[in-house]
Design a protein around this motif. Structure first.
Motif, short mmCIF file in Angstrom:
data_model
loop_
_atom_site.label_atom_id
_atom_site.label_comp_id
_atom_site.label_asym_id
_atom_site.label_seq_id
_atom_site.Cartn_x
_atom_site.Cartn_y
_atom_site.Cartn_z
N VAL A 95 105.94 73.65 -21.43
CA VAL A 95 104.71 73.36 -22.28
C VAL A 95 103.63 72.50 -21.14
CG1 VAL A 95 104.24 71.71 -23.84
CG2 VAL A 95 106.40 72.81 -24.24
N CYS A 96 102.75 72.82 -21.48
CA CYS A 96 101.49 71.96 -20.82
C CYS A 96 100.81 71.37 -22.19
CB CYS A 96 100.76 73.03 -19.98
SG CYS A 96 99.27 72.08 -19.04
N LEU A 97 100.79 70.01 -21.98
CA LEU A 97 100.00 69.55 -23.12
C LEU A 97 98.63 68.96 -22.39
CD1 LEU A 97 100.04 68.09 -25.83
CD2 LEU A 97 100.93 65.99 -24.55
N PHE B 166 104.40 69.57 -18.65
CA PHE B 166 103.49 68.92 -17.94
C PHE B 166 102.33 68.21 -18.54
CE2 PHE B 166 99.46 68.71 -15.54
CZ PHE B 166 99.87 68.05 -14.24
N GLU B 167 101.73 67.31 -18.55
CA GLU B 167 100.65 66.34 -19.11
C GLU B 167 99.67 66.22 -18.52
OE1 GLU B 167 102.59 63.29 -21.32
OE2 GLU B 167 103.97 64.44 -22.48
N LEU C 280 111.99 52.98 -20.54
CA LEU C 280 112.30 54.15 -21.10
C LEU C 280 112.16 55.13 -19.94
CD1 LEU C 280 112.89 55.96 -23.79
CD2 LEU C 280 110.58 55.60 -24.07
N ILE C 281 111.24 55.26 -19.12
CA ILE C 281 110.77 56.25 -18.14
C ILE C 281 111.69 56.62 -17.22
CG2 ILE C 281 108.94 57.09 -16.54
CD1 ILE C 281 108.14 56.60 -19.55
N PRO C 282 112.33 57.63 -17.01
CA PRO C 282 113.40 58.06 -16.05
C PRO C 282 112.76 58.22 -14.68
CG PRO C 282 112.96 59.68 -17.50
CD PRO C 282 112.28 58.84 -18.18
N SER C 283 113.58 58.03 -13.51
CA SER C 283 113.10 57.98 -12.23
C SER C 283 112.60 59.41 -11.80
CB SER C 283 114.18 57.40 -11.28
OG SER C 283 115.24 58.35 -11.47
N HIS C 284 113.20 60.50 -12.60
CA HIS C 284 112.85 61.84 -12.04
C HIS C 284 111.34 62.30 -12.60
CE1 HIS C 284 114.58 62.87 -16.07
NE2 HIS C 284 113.79 63.77 -16.04
N PHE C 285 110.73 61.70 -13.54
CA PHE C 285 109.35 61.76 -13.86
C PHE C 285 108.60 61.93 -12.91
CE2 PHE C 285 109.07 61.39 -18.81
CZ PHE C 285 110.24 62.38 -19.10
N GLN C 286 107.60 62.68 -12.51
CA GLN C 286 106.58 62.68 -11.53
C GLN C 286 105.04 62.39 -11.93
OE1 GLN C 286 107.23 63.39 -8.17
NE2 GLN C 286 109.33 63.06 -8.90
N PHE C 287 104.56 61.44 -11.34
CA PHE C 287 103.14 60.87 -11.90
C PHE C 287 102.18 61.41 -10.91
CE2 PHE C 287 106.18 58.42 -14.44
CZ PHE C 287 105.61 58.24 -15.69
N PRO D 34 114.22 67.21 -19.07
CA PRO D 34 114.93 67.17 -17.56
C PRO D 34 113.89 67.26 -16.52
CG PRO D 34 116.01 68.75 -19.17
CD PRO D 34 114.99 68.19 -19.90
N ARG D 35 112.82 67.97 -16.68
CA ARG D 35 111.59 68.30 -15.80
C ARG D 35 110.33 67.69 -16.56
NH1 ARG D 35 109.15 73.20 -14.03
NH2 ARG D 35 107.75 72.65 -12.49
N TRP D 36 109.87 66.89 -15.92
CA TRP D 36 108.32 66.30 -16.30
C TRP D 36 107.43 66.07 -15.22
CZ3 TRP D 36 105.43 62.28 -15.96
CH2 TRP D 36 104.13 62.03 -16.99
N SER D 37 106.06 66.41 -15.44
CA SER D 37 105.12 66.02 -14.41
C SER D 37 104.05 65.51 -15.28
CB SER D 37 105.19 66.94 -13.45
OG SER D 37 104.07 66.53 -12.29
#
Length: 135
Positions: A128-130, A45-46, A82-89, A62-65
């Motif tokens: 990870v949380c950035l 998570f960022e 580059l950004i995959p469709s499963h990324f959550q914004f 695999p899992r990003w938000s």
């Protein structure tokens, strides 16, 4: 995890495309450190989006938000090849912002929504949380 997702990729700075390197205070040692971390985890998570988001995508996280305070910046990132469709914004409205989306009114309650709201939607913790400090 999406069924069409490719296997994780180990980050190698020499293979990371230079056009995804943003002039925002990240140097090669930062890139290598974060790339190494992101290569070894399956979720992140960022707070604050940018080159770290590209690194997550490059490693095929695999899992990003993530959340950012600039809706135009979010759209621009999300639409990169580059950004995959499963990324959550998530858009975190913090009122009027200055340079790098930094809130002008640091006492506004919306800052708490920026921090809490995107995570309230998540069912599982992140590896990870950035946190981008804007500097």
């Amino acid at each position: 995890m999406p069924s069409r997702q490719q296997p994780k990729r180990i980050y190698n700075i020499s293979e990371f495309p230079s056009h995804y390197r943003i002039k925002g205070g990240v140097d090669d040692s930062d890139r290598q450190l974060l790339g190494g971390i992101y290569s070894g985890v399956t979720s992140s998570f960022e707070y604050g989006l940018g080159e770290s988001t590209y690194i997550a995508a490059w490693t095929r996280m695999p899992r990003w938000s993530g959340v950012d305070s600039d809706p135009d910046w979010i759209v621009g990132l999300r639409n990169k090849r580059l950004i995959p469709s499963h990324f959550q914004f998530h858009f975190g409205h913090v009122g009027m912002t200055g340079v790098w989306g930094y809130p002008r009114n640091r006492l506004d309650k919306s800052l708490f929504r920026y921090v809490v709201a995107p995570l309230a939607l998540e069912r599982e913790p992140f590896d990870v949380c950035l946190v981008d400090d804007g500097g």
